[in-house]
Write a protein that holds these residues in place. Structure first.
Motif, PDB file in Angstrom:
ATOM      1  N   ASP A  57      25.014 -14.602  93.390  1.00 47.20           N
ATOM      2  CA  ASP A  57      25.114 -13.196  93.031  1.00 47.20           C
ATOM      3  C   ASP A  57      24.585 -12.972  91.614  1.00 47.20           C
ATOM      4  N   CYS A  58      23.285 -13.252  91.429  1.00 52.08           N
ATOM      5  CA  CYS A  58      22.682 -13.090  90.096  1.00 52.08           C
ATOM      6  C   CYS A  58      21.556 -12.074  90.221  1.00 52.08           C
ATOM      7  N   ILE A  59      21.642 -11.028  89.412  1.00 49.91           N
ATOM      8  CA  ILE A  59      20.678  -9.934  89.540  1.00 49.91           C
ATOM      9  C   ILE A  59      19.248 -10.393  89.240  1.00 49.91           C
ATOM     10  N   PHE A  60      19.092 -11.343  88.301  1.00 51.63           N
ATOM     11  CA  PHE A  60      17.732 -11.796  87.991  1.00 51.63           C
ATOM     12  C   PHE A  60      17.201 -12.739  89.078  1.00 51.63           C
ATOM     13  N   CYS A  61      18.083 -13.519  89.720  1.00 50.55           N
ATOM     14  CA  CYS A  61      17.640 -14.304  90.874  1.00 50.55           C
ATOM     15  C   CYS A  61      17.189 -13.365  91.995  1.00 50.55           C
ATOM     16  N   GLU A  66      13.941 -20.361  87.854  1.00 48.99           N
ATOM     17  CA  GLU A  66      15.088 -21.216  88.140  1.00 48.99           C
ATOM     18  C   GLU A  66      16.307 -20.656  87.414  1.00 48.99           C
ATOM     19  N   HIS A  67      17.440 -20.657  88.089  1.00 42.51           N
ATOM     20  CA  HIS A  67      18.651 -20.109  87.474  1.00 42.51           C
ATOM     21  C   HIS A  67      19.300 -21.091  86.502  1.00 42.51           C
ATOM     22  N   HIS A  68      19.355 -20.706  85.237  1.00 38.17           N
ATOM     23  CA  HIS A  68      20.122 -21.425  84.217  1.00 38.17           C
ATOM     24  C   HIS A  68      20.810 -20.353  83.401  1.00 38.17           C
TER      25      HIS A  68
HETATM   26 ZN    ZN Z   1      19.907 -16.207  88.321  1.00 35.66          ZN
END
Ligand code: ZN
Ligand code: AMP
Length: 136
Positions: free
Chosen positions: A2-6, A44-46
């Motif tokens: 649930d990440c808006i940028f992902c 990539e999510h960090h």
């Molecule tokens: Zn993300």
């Protein structure tokens, strides 16, 4: 996740994309401080800067550098801020690392942070602790 940028990366929510390659994305901030305010992210999510693998961070910084120059030229800005907030206490609202590139103008009326007074003893103490903590 649930990440808006992902979600922006995978296209499930729209964005005003300015640059995209296999690893990075730059898009307009939906609430710009000034017109041309750009966000640069790794796909990539960090969460924060300390979570990003160093090699990826190095390449990300090259994109930030190029994007900053494009923002400066296109907006005819007198200067620009590169801002990167880490953790909520520092104002990070989206827990997916991003660099803000904010065009600035001599007359845009924005102010910088106020400073705090720190005694000589406290300065010495924090300096020593930082020296001891920094292992590069
Ligand atoms: Zn993300
Ligand atoms: P920060 O406070 O450093 O986490 O900044 C997050 C930034 O993301 C803010 O400046 C928001 O305006 C911006 N933002 C949030 N959602 C979106 C979105 N869907 N598209 C573009 N920018 C966004």
């Amino acid at each position: 996740m649930d990440c808006i940028f992902c979600k922006i990366v995978n296209g499930s929510i729209p964005s005003q994309k300015v640059y995209e390659d296999s690893e990075f994305l730059a898009f307009l901030d939906i609430h710009p401080v000034n017109k041309g305010h750009l966000l640069v992210i790794p796909k990539e999510h960090h969460e924060t800067i300390v979570d990003v693998p160093p090699e990826l961070l190095s390449r990300l910084m090259l994109v930030v550098q190029q994007a900053a120059e494009a923002v400066r030229q296109v907006t005819h800005a007198d200067g620009f801020n590169i801002v990167q907030n880490n953790y909520r206490a520092a104002g990070q609202e989206v827990p997916h690392i991003h660099f803000h590139i904010i065009p600035r103008f001599s007359d845009d009326g924005l102010r910088h942070w106020p400073s705090k007074s720190v005694s000589d003893e406290e300065m010495s103490s924090i300096r020593q602790k930082l020296k001891d903590a920094l292992h590069i």
